[in-house]
Every structure is written in structure tokens, then in C-alpha cells.
Scaffold this motif. Structure first.
Motif, PDB file in Angstrom:
ATOM      1  N   ALA A 145      67.494  45.892  22.818  1.00 40.52           N
ATOM      2  CA  ALA A 145      66.155  45.541  23.296  1.00 40.52           C
ATOM      3  C   ALA A 145      65.756  46.423  24.471  1.00 40.52           C
ATOM      4  CB  ALA A 145      66.102  44.069  23.691  1.00 40.52           C
ATOM      5  N   LEU A 146      64.485  46.316  24.827  1.00 39.79           N
ATOM      6  CA  LEU A 146      63.915  47.073  25.937  1.00 39.79           C
ATOM      7  C   LEU A 146      63.100  46.102  26.784  1.00 39.79           C
ATOM      8  CD1 LEU A 146      63.850  50.143  26.736  1.00 39.79           C
ATOM      9  CD2 LEU A 146      61.592  50.229  25.655  1.00 39.79           C
ATOM     10  N   ASN A 147      63.406  46.043  28.073  1.00 39.17           N
ATOM     11  CA  ASN A 147      62.642  45.209  29.000  1.00 39.17           C
ATOM     12  C   ASN A 147      61.670  46.090  29.766  1.00 39.17           C
ATOM     13  OD1 ASN A 147      63.884  42.609  28.552  1.00 39.17           O
ATOM     14  ND2 ASN A 147      65.715  43.438  29.545  1.00 39.17           N
ATOM     15  N   ILE A 148      60.390  45.754  29.706  1.00 40.23           N
ATOM     16  CA  ILE A 148      59.356  46.547  30.376  1.00 40.23           C
ATOM     17  C   ILE A 148      58.625  45.645  31.364  1.00 40.23           C
ATOM     18  CG2 ILE A 148      57.309  47.977  30.074  1.00 40.23           C
ATOM     19  CD1 ILE A 148      58.269  48.314  27.110  1.00 40.23           C
ATOM     20  N   ILE A 149      58.732  45.986  32.633  1.00 42.05           N
ATOM     21  CA  ILE A 149      58.076  45.227  33.698  1.00 42.05           C
ATOM     22  C   ILE A 149      56.966  46.085  34.295  1.00 42.05           C
ATOM     23  CG2 ILE A 149      58.378  44.105  35.943  1.00 42.05           C
ATOM     24  CD1 ILE A 149      61.338  43.685  35.140  1.00 42.05           C
ATOM     25  N   GLY A 150      55.805  45.500  34.471  1.00 37.76           N
ATOM     26  CA  GLY A 150      54.686  46.216  35.064  1.00 37.76           C
ATOM     27  C   GLY A 150      54.216  45.532  36.340  1.00 37.76           C
ATOM     28  N   LYS A 151      54.149  46.268  37.440  1.00 38.01           N
ATOM     29  CA  LYS A 151      53.604  45.757  38.693  1.00 38.01           C
ATOM     30  C   LYS A 151      52.140  46.171  38.768  1.00 38.01           C
ATOM     31  CE  LYS A 151      57.507  44.050  40.229  1.00 38.01           C
ATOM     32  NZ  LYS A 151      57.715  42.596  40.392  1.00 38.01           N
ATOM     33  N   ILE A 152      51.255  45.194  38.814  1.00 43.89           N
ATOM     34  CA  ILE A 152      49.815  45.440  38.706  1.00 43.89           C
ATOM     35  C   ILE A 152      49.161  45.367  40.083  1.00 43.89           C
ATOM     36  CG2 ILE A 152      47.678  44.671  37.607  1.00 43.89           C
ATOM     37  CD1 ILE A 152      49.528  43.203  35.529  1.00 43.89           C
ATOM     38  N   TRP A 203      23.725  42.193  49.259  1.00 44.82           N
ATOM     39  CA  TRP A 203      25.033  42.847  49.268  1.00 44.82           C
ATOM     40  C   TRP A 203      25.529  43.130  50.681  1.00 44.82           C
ATOM     41  CZ3 TRP A 203      28.521  42.918  45.681  1.00 44.82           C
ATOM     42  CH2 TRP A 203      29.640  43.736  45.819  1.00 44.82           C
ATOM     43  N   GLY A 204      24.647  43.558  51.566  1.00 41.58           N
ATOM     44  CA  GLY A 204      25.045  43.846  52.940  1.00 41.58           C
ATOM     45  C   GLY A 204      25.616  42.620  53.629  1.00 41.58           C
ATOM     46  N   GLN A 205      24.979  41.473  53.432  1.00 39.15           N
ATOM     47  CA  GLN A 205      25.465  40.226  54.021  1.00 39.15           C
ATOM     48  C   GLN A 205      26.808  39.828  53.418  1.00 39.15           C
ATOM     49  OE1 GLN A 205      22.679  37.007  53.634  1.00 39.15           O
ATOM     50  NE2 GLN A 205      24.000  35.528  54.676  1.00 39.15           N
ATOM     51  N   MET A 206      26.939  40.029  52.108  1.00 34.76           N
ATOM     52  CA  MET A 206      28.197  39.711  51.433  1.00 34.76           C
ATOM     53  C   MET A 206      29.328  40.595  51.962  1.00 34.76           C
ATOM     54  SD  MET A 206      26.658  39.279  47.580  1.00 34.76           S
ATOM     55  CE  MET A 206      28.266  39.226  46.794  1.00 34.76           C
ATOM     56  N   LYS A 207      28.987  41.855  52.248  1.00 35.09           N
ATOM     57  CA  LYS A 207      29.988  42.786  52.778  1.00 35.09           C
ATOM     58  C   LYS A 207      30.474  42.329  54.146  1.00 35.09           C
ATOM     59  CE  LYS A 207      30.710  47.682  53.814  1.00 35.09           C
ATOM     60  NZ  LYS A 207      30.096  49.047  53.800  1.00 35.09           N
ATOM     61  N   GLN A 208      29.536  41.879  55.006  1.00 33.87           N
ATOM     62  CA  GLN A 208      29.891  41.393  56.332  1.00 33.87           C
ATOM     63  C   GLN A 208      30.814  40.176  56.258  1.00 33.87           C
ATOM     64  OE1 GLN A 208      26.194  40.691  58.378  1.00 33.87           O
ATOM     65  NE2 GLN A 208      25.928  42.848  58.940  1.00 33.87           N
ATOM     66  N   MET A 209      30.643  39.394  55.200  1.00 35.93           N
ATOM     67  CA  MET A 209      31.453  38.182  55.011  1.00 35.93           C
ATOM     68  C   MET A 209      32.784  38.483  54.326  1.00 35.93           C
ATOM     69  SD  MET A 209      28.398  35.627  53.737  1.00 35.93           S
ATOM     70  CE  MET A 209      29.516  34.232  53.449  1.00 35.93           C
ATOM     71  N   GLY A 210      33.020  39.770  54.030  1.00 37.59           N
ATOM     72  CA  GLY A 210      34.275  40.159  53.393  1.00 37.59           C
ATOM     73  C   GLY A 210      34.324  39.853  51.916  1.00 37.59           C
ATOM     74  N   MET A 211      33.142  39.710  51.300  1.00 37.16           N
ATOM     75  CA  MET A 211      33.080  39.330  49.887  1.00 37.16           C
ATOM     76  C   MET A 211      32.775  40.507  48.975  1.00 37.16           C
ATOM     77  SD  MET A 211      30.987  35.743  50.379  1.00 37.16           S
ATOM     78  CE  MET A 211      30.997  35.334  48.627  1.00 37.16           C
ATOM     79  N   ALA A 212      32.740  41.728  49.535  1.00 38.86           N
ATOM     80  CA  ALA A 212      32.386  42.893  48.725  1.00 38.86           C
ATOM     81  C   ALA A 212      33.613  43.683  48.297  1.00 38.86           C
ATOM     82  CB  ALA A 212      31.437  43.797  49.515  1.00 38.86           C
ATOM     83  N   LYS A 213      34.723  42.984  48.170  1.00 41.84           N
ATOM     84  CA  LYS A 213      35.936  43.667  47.724  1.00 41.84           C
ATOM     85  C   LYS A 213      36.677  42.793  46.723  1.00 41.84           C
ATOM     86  CE  LYS A 213      38.720  42.047  51.649  1.00 41.84           C
ATOM     87  NZ  LYS A 213      39.610  42.488  52.760  1.00 41.84           N
ATOM     88  N   MET A 214      37.575  43.420  45.994  1.00 38.77           N
ATOM     89  CA  MET A 214      38.350  42.717  44.984  1.00 38.77           C
ATOM     90  C   MET A 214      39.811  43.147  45.101  1.00 38.77           C
ATOM     91  SD  MET A 214      37.960  42.759  40.801  1.00 38.77           S
ATOM     92  CE  MET A 214      36.235  42.325  40.867  1.00 38.77           C
ATOM     93  N   ASP A 215      40.685  42.170  45.261  1.00 35.98           N
ATOM     94  CA  ASP A 215      42.119  42.430  45.344  1.00 35.98           C
ATOM     95  C   ASP A 215      42.804  41.855  44.109  1.00 35.98           C
ATOM     96  OD1 ASP A 215      41.974  43.610  47.915  1.00 35.98           O
ATOM     97  OD2 ASP A 215      41.927  41.623  48.830  1.00 35.98           O
ATOM     98  N   VAL A 216      43.640  42.668  43.474  1.00 38.59           N
ATOM     99  CA  VAL A 216      44.379  42.231  42.279  1.00 38.59           C
ATOM    100  C   VAL A 216      45.858  42.510  42.507  1.00 38.59           C
ATOM    101  CG1 VAL A 216      44.658  42.464  39.784  1.00 38.59           C
ATOM    102  CG2 VAL A 216      42.397  42.794  40.814  1.00 38.59           C
ATOM    103  N   ASP A 217      46.684  41.520  42.211  1.00 36.38           N
ATOM    104  CA  ASP A 217      48.127  41.668  42.390  1.00 36.38           C
ATOM    105  C   ASP A 217      48.817  40.853  41.301  1.00 36.38           C
ATOM    106  OD1 ASP A 217      50.560  42.351  43.429  1.00 36.38           O
ATOM    107  OD2 ASP A 217      50.517  40.911  45.072  1.00 36.38           O
ATOM    108  N   GLY A 218      49.712  41.489  40.548  1.00 38.28           N
ATOM    109  CA  GLY A 218      50.345  40.734  39.471  1.00 38.28           C
ATOM    110  C   GLY A 218      51.536  41.444  38.861  1.00 38.28           C
ATOM    111  N   THR A 219      52.123  40.780  37.880  1.00 33.68           N
ATOM    112  CA  THR A 219      53.299  41.293  37.184  1.00 33.68           C
ATOM    113  C   THR A 219      53.189  40.987  35.698  1.00 33.68           C
ATOM    114  OG1 THR A 219      54.692  40.871  39.126  1.00 33.68           O
ATOM    115  CG2 THR A 219      55.825  41.226  37.055  1.00 33.68           C
ATOM    116  N   SER A 220      53.589  41.937  34.875  1.00 35.36           N
ATOM    117  CA  SER A 220      53.700  41.701  33.433  1.00 35.36           C
ATOM    118  C   SER A 220      55.143  41.952  33.019  1.00 35.36           C
ATOM    119  CB  SER A 220      52.757  42.614  32.642  1.00 35.36           C
ATOM    120  OG  SER A 220      53.149  43.975  32.776  1.00 35.36           O
TER     121      SER A 220
END
Length: 311
Positions: free
Chosen positions: A213-220, A254-271
Motif C-alpha cells: 500500500a501507499l499512504n499519502i498525507i497532504g497538509k493543506i 469592503w473597506g469597513q470589513m477589512k478594518q474588522m479583519g473580515m477581508a481575509k481567508m485562512d485555511v488549514d487542514g490535512t488529507s
């Protein structure tokens, strides 16, 4: 002599460490496998102090209809779809496409490695899923008639139907199975840019060989700039039938959302995927956390082989 021998051993070790492995199918005509998937999705808004969740169960039967030197013809059928929890969460996270293809056989063509290249019965699949999607939309607007003012039902129907493309079905078949790995040549440490339903990420691989077999792990990890995030939300709004006024409102705020820290997207995961030498998976899973627009989303999916035709 001793120095030359040690150098030779070191070279062998380095070569083995960096050896790339081609991930490919070695199926036989008539092979069958059934997989059972359990997916948990939780969406929370910490600032508002609320959260919603949905849990889905389904089975996918995969049958090798034909096998030649040029590739395979694969039939995938998802059945026994069960859903507990928020329909809105299922809709927002794209799970409704999976629900709409329930009991609809999908006939896929692959290349010699097993990578999907075509959907052979697209017209049939599109017609059946379109009907199922309309049933779902009717149920949503019946439960929440106030939605008609913000987004007329006919616009929602047109938008959903526009999403039922051949490419979308192929992407769904790949992302929800181990077929997404076929055709890749990987070694530990390799990085790959990947677009997951419009969300840009990169995956760092770890490849471990076993005797059979082959184990494949992906850090996202997420790879979205502010402009990417803005374009992502505008694209999603338009695809769901939003008019220019609604898009302009997002743009204006959008400018107000940016000031509130809502104009970014963070993704972290494992497969994680465990493939037999034949190319069949015995199990695969994903665990992904996404932060965006002041919201946190956790998706955990585990799929296991429950029936097989081979010994």
C-alpha cells in the motif's frame, strides 16, 4: 575505499528519499468497490455566539465497466444519502450537489493512469440533477418565503442550473474520491497549488510506502490574497443569483470589513489516503478548518471501504 562506499550509500539514501511515485490505477474490468462516507460540517460565528452544523452519510459504489491500455470507464453511483442538521449549511458548503446526484449513475472516462478526462453521460446526469435541484429549491422557498424579496426563486433556479456543468460534476467526482490523486507524480516534500471550489490553497505531501500500500498525507494551507477573497465572494454571490446592487453593496462595505479583519481567508487542514497497489483506496479522509468573514467552518470527512469484489 571506505570513503567511496560511504558516499555510495549516502547517494542511495538521498535517491530513495527523493524518489517520485506515479499514482496510478491498476484496475481490472468488473472490479467493484463500495465506500461509506461520513461528513461533519460545523459553521460558527464567534462574535454572534451561534453555530450550526450538518452531518451527512452516503455510500458510493464504483464499478470498472471497461479497462484498456488507454484507460478506464468508471461508473460511480451515490446512494443512501442521509442528512441531519442545517439545510442552509449544506447549501452554503456545496454539499447540495452531492445530494442532487443521489441515485444518478455517473459514467466517467479516465486516461491510463486513472485521471478523469470526461463525463460520458453528461446530458442524462444534468437533466436528472436539475430536477432534483428544483425540488430542493422549492422546499427552501416554501420554508422561508421571505427569501423571495431578497432573491427571487427563478434567479436562484437559473443560477443553480448554470452550475451543473460537465466540469463541475468531474470536479465533484474527483474531490469526493481518491481519483483526485491519479496521474500525480509525488514524493515527500512536494508542494502543489490546488483550487478547492474557488478557494486557492497549496498542499504539501508526505508519501510513505508499505509492502502492499501507499499512504499519502497532504497538509493543506490557504493561499488567498485580499483581492482573491473579494473576487471569491463576488463570484459566489453572482452564481447564487445576486444582482448588481447586492454586489455593489459588498464592494461599498469592503473597506469597513477589512478594518474588522473580515477581508481575509485562512485555511488549514490535512488529507489522508491509503491506496493499495491496485489503486483502490481502503480509506481516505479530510479535516479542514476555514476562517472567513468572521466565521469559522470545520469540515471533517471520513470514507472507508465497506465492500469489494476482489480478494
Amino acid at each position: 575505499m571506505k570513503k567511496s562506499f560511504l558516499t555510495f550509500v549516502l547517494l542511495l539514501a538521498v535517491t530513495a528519499l527523493n524518489a517520485q511515485t506515479l499514482i496510478k490505477a491498476n484496475f481490472q474490468k468488473g472490479d467493484q468497490a463500495t465506500y461509506e462516507s461520513v461528513t461533519d460540517i460545523k459553521v460558527s460565528v464567534p462574535m454572534a455566539g451561534n453555530s450550526e452544523s450538518v452531518k451527512t452519510n452516503n455510500q458510493t459504489k464504483i464499478t470498472v465497466k471497461d479497462a484498456t491500455a488507454d484507460g478506464y470507464v468508471i461508473e460511480m453511483t451515490t446512494t443512501n444519502v442521509k442528512m441531519e442538521g442545517s439545510q442552509e449549511v449544506a447549501q452554503q458548503t456545496g454539499n447540495m450537489l452531492n445530494q442532487c446526484v443521489s441515485n444518478v449513475p455517473i459514467l466517467l472516462k479516465t486516461d491510463a493512469n486513472g485521471k478523469i478526462t470526461d463525463l460520458l453521460n453528461y446530458e442524462e446526469v444534468q437533466a436528472k440533477t436539475s430536477k432534483l435541484a428544483m425540488v430542493f429549491i422549492d422546499s427552501v422557498y416554501k420554508a422561508k418565503p421571505e427569501m423571495e424579496k431578497a432573491l427571487p426563486k427563478y434567479k436562484m433556479a437559473m443560477s443553480v442550473n448554470s452550475l451543473l456543468t460537465k466540469e463541475a460534476f468531474i470536479e465533484s467526482a474527483e474531490n469526493n474520491t481518491f481519483f483526485i490523486l491519479f496521474g500525480k507524480t509525488l514524493k515527500t516534500g512536494d508542494k502543489e497549488d490546488m483550487n478547492m471550489q474557488g478557494i486557492k490553497t497549496f498542499v504539501t505531501y508526505e508519501v510513505n510506502k508499505e509492502p502492499n500500500a501507499l499512504n499519502i498525507i497532504g497538509k493543506i494551507k490557504g493561499n488567498m490574497t485580499e483581492d482573491d477573497v473579494k473576487a471569491f465572494f463576488i463570484d459566489k454571490m453572482k452564481k447564487m443569483g445576486a444582482d448588481e446592487a447586492m454586489v455593489s453593496q459588498l464592494d461599498a462595505n469592503w473597506g469597513q470589513m477589512k478594518q474588522m479583519g473580515m477581508a481575509k481567508m485562512d485555511v488549514d487542514g490535512t488529507s489522508m489516503t491509503k491506496l493499495l497497489n491496485s489503486g483502490w483506496a481502503t480509506e481516505y479522509s479530510t479535516d479542514v478548518k476555514t476562517k472567513m468573514m468572521g466565521m469559522e467552518m470545520f469540515i471533517t470527512s471520513v470514507t472507508k471501504l465497506v465492500e469489494k469484489s476482489w480478494k
